[in-house]
Motif scaffolding. Structure first.
Motif, short mmCIF file in Angstrom:
data_model
loop_
_atom_site.label_atom_id
_atom_site.label_comp_id
_atom_site.label_asym_id
_atom_site.label_seq_id
_atom_site.Cartn_x
_atom_site.Cartn_y
_atom_site.Cartn_z
N SER A 82 15.15 -35.55 -2.58
CA SER A 82 13.96 -34.83 -2.12
C SER A 82 14.17 -34.45 -0.66
O SER A 82 14.94 -35.10 0.04
CB SER A 82 12.70 -35.69 -2.24
OG SER A 82 12.57 -36.15 -3.55
N ILE A 83 13.46 -33.42 -0.23
CA ILE A 83 13.62 -32.93 1.15
C ILE A 83 12.29 -33.08 1.87
O ILE A 83 11.25 -32.66 1.35
CB ILE A 83 14.01 -31.43 1.17
CG1 ILE A 83 15.17 -31.15 0.23
CG2 ILE A 83 14.32 -30.97 2.59
CD1 ILE A 83 15.28 -29.68 -0.17
N ILE A 84 12.33 -33.65 3.06
CA ILE A 84 11.11 -33.70 3.88
C ILE A 84 11.35 -33.02 5.22
O ILE A 84 12.43 -33.14 5.81
CB ILE A 84 10.60 -35.15 4.09
CG1 ILE A 84 9.21 -35.12 4.74
CG2 ILE A 84 11.57 -35.99 4.89
CD1 ILE A 84 8.45 -36.43 4.67
N ASN A 85 10.33 -32.28 5.65
CA ASN A 85 10.39 -31.64 6.97
C ASN A 85 9.21 -32.17 7.77
O ASN A 85 9.22 -33.33 8.18
CB ASN A 85 10.34 -30.12 6.77
CG ASN A 85 10.99 -29.37 7.90
OD1 ASN A 85 10.92 -29.79 9.04
ND2 ASN A 85 11.63 -28.27 7.60
N SER A 86 8.12 -31.41 7.90
CA SER A 86 6.97 -31.92 8.67
C SER A 86 6.11 -32.87 7.84
O SER A 86 5.23 -33.54 8.37
CB SER A 86 6.10 -30.76 9.16
OG SER A 86 5.27 -30.29 8.10
N GLY A 87 6.31 -32.90 6.53
CA GLY A 87 5.52 -33.77 5.67
C GLY A 87 4.11 -33.26 5.42
O GLY A 87 3.25 -34.01 4.97
N ALA A 495 -3.28 -18.28 -7.06
CA ALA A 495 -3.57 -19.11 -5.89
C ALA A 495 -2.34 -19.13 -5.00
O ALA A 495 -1.21 -18.91 -5.48
CB ALA A 495 -3.92 -20.52 -6.34
N TYR A 496 -2.56 -19.38 -3.73
CA TYR A 496 -1.43 -19.49 -2.79
C TYR A 496 -0.79 -20.86 -2.96
O TYR A 496 -1.43 -21.89 -2.78
CB TYR A 496 -1.94 -19.25 -1.36
CG TYR A 496 -0.95 -19.61 -0.27
CD1 TYR A 496 0.39 -19.27 -0.37
CD2 TYR A 496 -1.37 -20.29 0.87
CE1 TYR A 496 1.29 -19.60 0.63
CE2 TYR A 496 -0.49 -20.62 1.88
CZ TYR A 496 0.85 -20.28 1.75
OH TYR A 496 1.73 -20.62 2.74
N LEU A 497 0.48 -20.83 -3.27
CA LEU A 497 1.25 -22.03 -3.62
C LEU A 497 1.09 -23.20 -2.65
O LEU A 497 1.08 -24.36 -3.07
CB LEU A 497 2.73 -21.60 -3.68
CG LEU A 497 3.79 -22.64 -3.95
CD1 LEU A 497 3.65 -23.18 -5.36
CD2 LEU A 497 5.18 -22.03 -3.78
C1 FAD Z 1 -2.75 -29.23 9.05
C2 FAD Z 1 -2.12 -28.20 8.15
C3 FAD Z 1 -2.17 -26.87 8.53
C4 FAD Z 1 -1.60 -25.90 7.71
N1 FAD Z 1 -1.68 -24.60 8.09
C5 FAD Z 1 -1.16 -23.64 7.30
C6 FAD Z 1 -1.24 -22.26 7.67
O1 FAD Z 1 -1.80 -21.89 8.71
N2 FAD Z 1 -0.68 -21.35 6.86
C7 FAD Z 1 -0.06 -21.70 5.69
O2 FAD Z 1 0.46 -20.81 5.00
N3 FAD Z 1 0.03 -22.99 5.31
C8 FAD Z 1 -0.50 -23.96 6.08
N4 FAD Z 1 -0.41 -25.28 5.69
C9 FAD Z 1 0.27 -25.58 4.43
C10 FAD Z 1 1.79 -25.56 4.64
O3 FAD Z 1 2.27 -24.25 4.39
C11 FAD Z 1 2.44 -26.53 3.65
O4 FAD Z 1 1.98 -27.83 3.95
C12 FAD Z 1 3.96 -26.49 3.71
O5 FAD Z 1 4.45 -27.04 2.53
C13 FAD Z 1 4.52 -27.23 4.90
O6 FAD Z 1 5.92 -27.16 4.89
P1 FAD Z 1 6.80 -28.24 5.71
O7 FAD Z 1 8.22 -27.96 5.43
O8 FAD Z 1 6.35 -28.21 7.11
O9 FAD Z 1 6.30 -29.61 5.07
P2 FAD Z 1 6.99 -30.67 4.09
O10 FAD Z 1 5.86 -31.38 3.45
O11 FAD Z 1 7.96 -31.49 4.82
O12 FAD Z 1 7.76 -29.80 3.00
C14 FAD Z 1 7.07 -28.96 2.12
C15 FAD Z 1 7.96 -28.55 0.95
O13 FAD Z 1 9.06 -27.78 1.44
C16 FAD Z 1 10.29 -28.43 1.16
N5 FAD Z 1 11.14 -28.24 2.34
C17 FAD Z 1 10.86 -28.58 3.62
N6 FAD Z 1 11.87 -28.23 4.42
C18 FAD Z 1 12.79 -27.64 3.65
C19 FAD Z 1 14.06 -27.08 3.90
N7 FAD Z 1 14.57 -27.06 5.13
N8 FAD Z 1 14.75 -26.55 2.88
C20 FAD Z 1 14.23 -26.55 1.62
N9 FAD Z 1 13.06 -27.10 1.32
C21 FAD Z 1 12.34 -27.64 2.32
C22 FAD Z 1 9.94 -29.88 0.86
O14 FAD Z 1 10.86 -30.46 -0.02
C23 FAD Z 1 8.58 -29.73 0.21
O15 FAD Z 1 8.75 -29.38 -1.14
C24 FAD Z 1 -0.97 -26.27 6.49
C25 FAD Z 1 -0.93 -27.62 6.11
C26 FAD Z 1 -1.51 -28.57 6.92
C27 FAD Z 1 -1.49 -30.01 6.48
#
Ligand code: FAD
Length: 620
Positions: A82-87, A495-497
């Motif tokens: 699994s991949i985590i970035n900001s969570g 819906a937006y994914l």
């Molecule tokens: C406080 C808050 C504010 C938000 N604001 C917005 C907003 O303004 N607009 C909007 O569209 N959405 C918003 N979101 C939703 C946001 O788009 C999702 O939470 C998104 O999944 C975050 O991605 P992440 O990579 O930061 O988080 P993560 O939870 O780390 O990852 C999300 C998904 O992406 C995958 N992933 C992460 N990094 C990679 C990588 N490098 N390569 C491949 N896969 C990867 C992970 O496996 C997971 O499936 C918000 C969410 C929160 C909690």
């Protein structure tokens, strides 16, 4: 003797290999032995799961080779990855009950580009040692920015602002840019002006399931490039770098208003004005106004934004709408509070103006005179020893990620036309039983979202929609908002994914519309073994969770809901106060008054108040 028996018992338990078609678990005989982990993936740390179920190990990558090592290890030993970035993912798709969690948070590095032309070789790489440069944008050339996978909204903003530039970002400073946000579509407070994140990606570099570093752009692997811009995170490979189009730093003015019902326990009156304001979407977009509208059971609040000349026109456009809303039955005319924030230049200022989500870096007062590569500090790699969602100023709030109580629907012009019907649907959709239960109307489409991004895999319903309505609140995991009323109103949208309920009916159509079949073929080509699995995600129904074990699906699913994930951890809210305004307060003093006093209004507020109250010249 007893110790020997225990070992023998464990030995017997471990003697079983993982069933065919299934990923290995730590209790299986074919789980890699400790010396194999040490030799092939040194640096993995066990995750403290406690009562929750998380992957067995976390592996922190700060370089492309680290990612390749993890991907090859997982493929070779059949270990779940699994991949985590900001969570931040609302559906917890960065989580799993077993295997390796590959963290890309430490993949930093930012470089600004005076121009970008896609090549097979790809943009010059960045890494943690890359020193952020300063450029002078040239007229007629598309400026761009290359970032490492772990760069956050605040970090990209800070880097771009030094060159008088702006990159699209989520409305929270800690959300990553290249991860799930942009790969899932990614809207921003300025999306109506500038498009979705996916529309502005110029290139991704990805470690694909074979462990190779693959360049995806308009001339190199265009199928993968298309799929990555909307198909969703965690699906096609590990994005290690991304290059985005950047824009001249906009001059933006956020504007807030707050309106509550006369009686505290009147939870019926908000829906008429809520439907009315939601139905103004087309007029707001036409005036360059975008942002977010929050419907609480007894109050309404909006945070809107417009740039340059549109900001000047904003009070004139909003005043008659607000006057109409405050005159509606059940409303306390005195409760209308408006706040025009002073003109903001930095995008992080903008985010803070919106949600107070992250510390605002110092905005540049003017673009630099000449292009320079004046040395700045290389980015540091933050320590992220445990599984967590980074949140709050300076990542102060480190909470375990998990599935959030949420359900949502995209609505188009035809669904907003009948305000009475819309009001009834909103009332039915309100998650009134949840703490902080609310409907969020996202005015983040229109204009550039409608006309741009034709070559992306973002849900086509997003292009046609005027609003995305999200029902959410803080729950215990058992209570899930339900927007069936909005699905009935708009049966053919979706819906937006990234802001949705994982159990959405007709999930393939709901999240990707007519793009699903092509996305499925591309997924088959690049990851036939489903090394990368998330649900909901492309081809998620090829797999099934059997307890904590992920296996190839044996049966064709009858249900049209996405396969239920085995990432069972529910997000139950922060222990900190919400950054959103609290509900109407019993003493008749809306929470926003305090914010208003703290921040002070801008000139815009006076203008608006004068328009709303021509005789008195003060707010009502
Ligand atoms: C406080 C808050 C504010 C938000 N604001 C917005 C907003 O303004 N607009 C909007 O569209 N959405 C918003 N979101 C939703 C946001 O788009 C999702 O939470 C998104 O999944 C975050 O991605 P992440 O990579 O930061 O988080 P993560 O939870 O780390 O990852 C999300 C998904 O992406 C995958 N992933 C992460 N990094 C990679 C990588 N490098 N390569 C491949 N896969 C990867 C992970 O496996 C997971 O499936 C918000 C969410 C929160 C909690």
């Amino acid at each position: 003797m007893r110790y020997l028996l225990l070992l023998l018992t464990l030995g017997v338990a471990r003697a079983q290999k993982a069933p065919a078609g299934c990923r290995v678990l730590a209790t299986d005989a074919d789980w890699p032995a400790p010396d194999v982990w040490k030799a092939e993936l040194k640096g993995t740390e066990p995750i403290e799961s406690g009562v929750k179920k998380h992957p067995n190990f976390i592996y922190e990558a700060s370089r492309v080779e680290h990612v390749q090592r993890a991907v090859r290890f997982a493929a070779k030993h059949n270990v779940r990855l699994s991949i985590i970035n900001s969570g931040h993912d609302f559906m917890g798709r960065q989580d799993a009950p077993s295997g390796i969690l590959l963290s890309v948070t430490g993949m930093k590095g930012i470089r600004l580009l005076e121009s970008f032309t896609p090549t097979v070789k790809g943009a010059e790489p960045v890494d943690v040692k890359t020193v952020t440069n300063v450029i002078k944008p040239k007229a007629g050339q598309d400026t761009a920015i290359t970032i490492g996978a772990g760069v956050t909204a605040t970090e990209i903003t800070t880097a771009a602002v030094g060159s008088g530039l702006f990159a699209l970002i989520a409305a929270h400073g800690e959300v990553s840019v290249a991860g799930g946000w942009s790969q899932g579509g990614g809207h921003s407070p300025l999306s109506s002006d500038l498009g979705l994140a996916a529309d502005n990606v110029l290139e991704y570099k990805v470690v694909t399931a074979d462990g190779n570093l693959t360049v995806a752009n308009a001339v190199s692997n265009p199928d993968l490039f298309w799929a990555l811009r909307g198909g969703g995170g965690g699906t096609f490979g590990v994005v290690v770098e991304a290059t985005f189009r950047v824009f001249p730093l906009p001059s933006a003015v956020p504007f807030k208003f707050w309106l509550n019902t006369t009686a505290y326990d009147d939870t019926k009156s908000v829906y008429a004005p809520a439907a009315y304001f939601t139905a103004q979407a087309e007029r707001l977009y036409a005036a360059g106004i975008q942002g977010y509208f929050f419907i609480y059971p007894n109050a309404l609040q909006a945070t809107l934004v417009a740039t340059s000349f549109n900001a000047l026109r904003m009070p004139g456009v909003l005043a008659p709408m607000l006057a109409k809303m405050k005159a509606m039955p059940g409303f306390d005319a005195k409760s209308l509070q408006t706040m025009g924030l002073p003109n903001l230049r930095g995008a992080a200022d903008l985010i803070q103006g919106f949600f107070g989500g992250s510390p605002a870096p110092k905005a540049a007062t003017a673009p630099p005179k000449a292009a320079t590569t004046a040395p700045k500090a290389a980015m540091t790699v933050p320590k992220s020893p445990t599984l967590r969602r980074r949140h709050g100023p300076g990542e102060m709030m480190l909470v375990s990620p998990g599935r959030t109580a949420m359900d949502s629907r995209l609505l188009g012009a035809e669904h907003l036309a009948d305000e009475k019907r819309l009001a009834t649907a909103l009332e039915r959709a309100m998650p009134i039983k949840l703490l902080d239960g609310q409907l969020r109307v996202h005015f983040t489409t229109g204009n550039k979202v409608r006309t741009g991004g034709k070559d992306t895999s973002v849900n086509p319903a997003f292009r046609k929609a005027l609003v995305h309505i999200v029902a959410t609140g803080v729950g215990d995991g058992a209570t899930i908002p339900n927007v069936d009323s909005l699905r009935e109103l708009a049966p053919n949208t979706g819906a937006y994914l990234n802001e949705a309920w994982y159990g959405n009916p007709d999930w393939k159509k709901a999240f990707w519309g007519e793009h699903y079949d092509r996305l499925s073929q591309i997924k088959d080509k690049w990851d036939p073994g489903m090394l990368f699995y998330v649900t909901p995600g492309i081809n998620a129904d090829r797999m099934e969770a059997r307890g904590a074990r992920l296996c190839k699906a044996e049966t064709i699913r009858a249900s049209n809901a996405a396969p239920v994930g085995d990432n069972v951890n529910n997000y139950t809210g922060y222990k900190e106060p919400s950054t959103f305004p609290a509900l109407w307060q019993g003493d008749g003093k809306p929470a926003l008054q305090q914010t208003l006093a703290q921040l002070g209004g801008g000139g815009l507020m006076e203008t608006l108040n004068a328009l709303l109250n021509p005789k008195k010249g003060t707010s009502g």
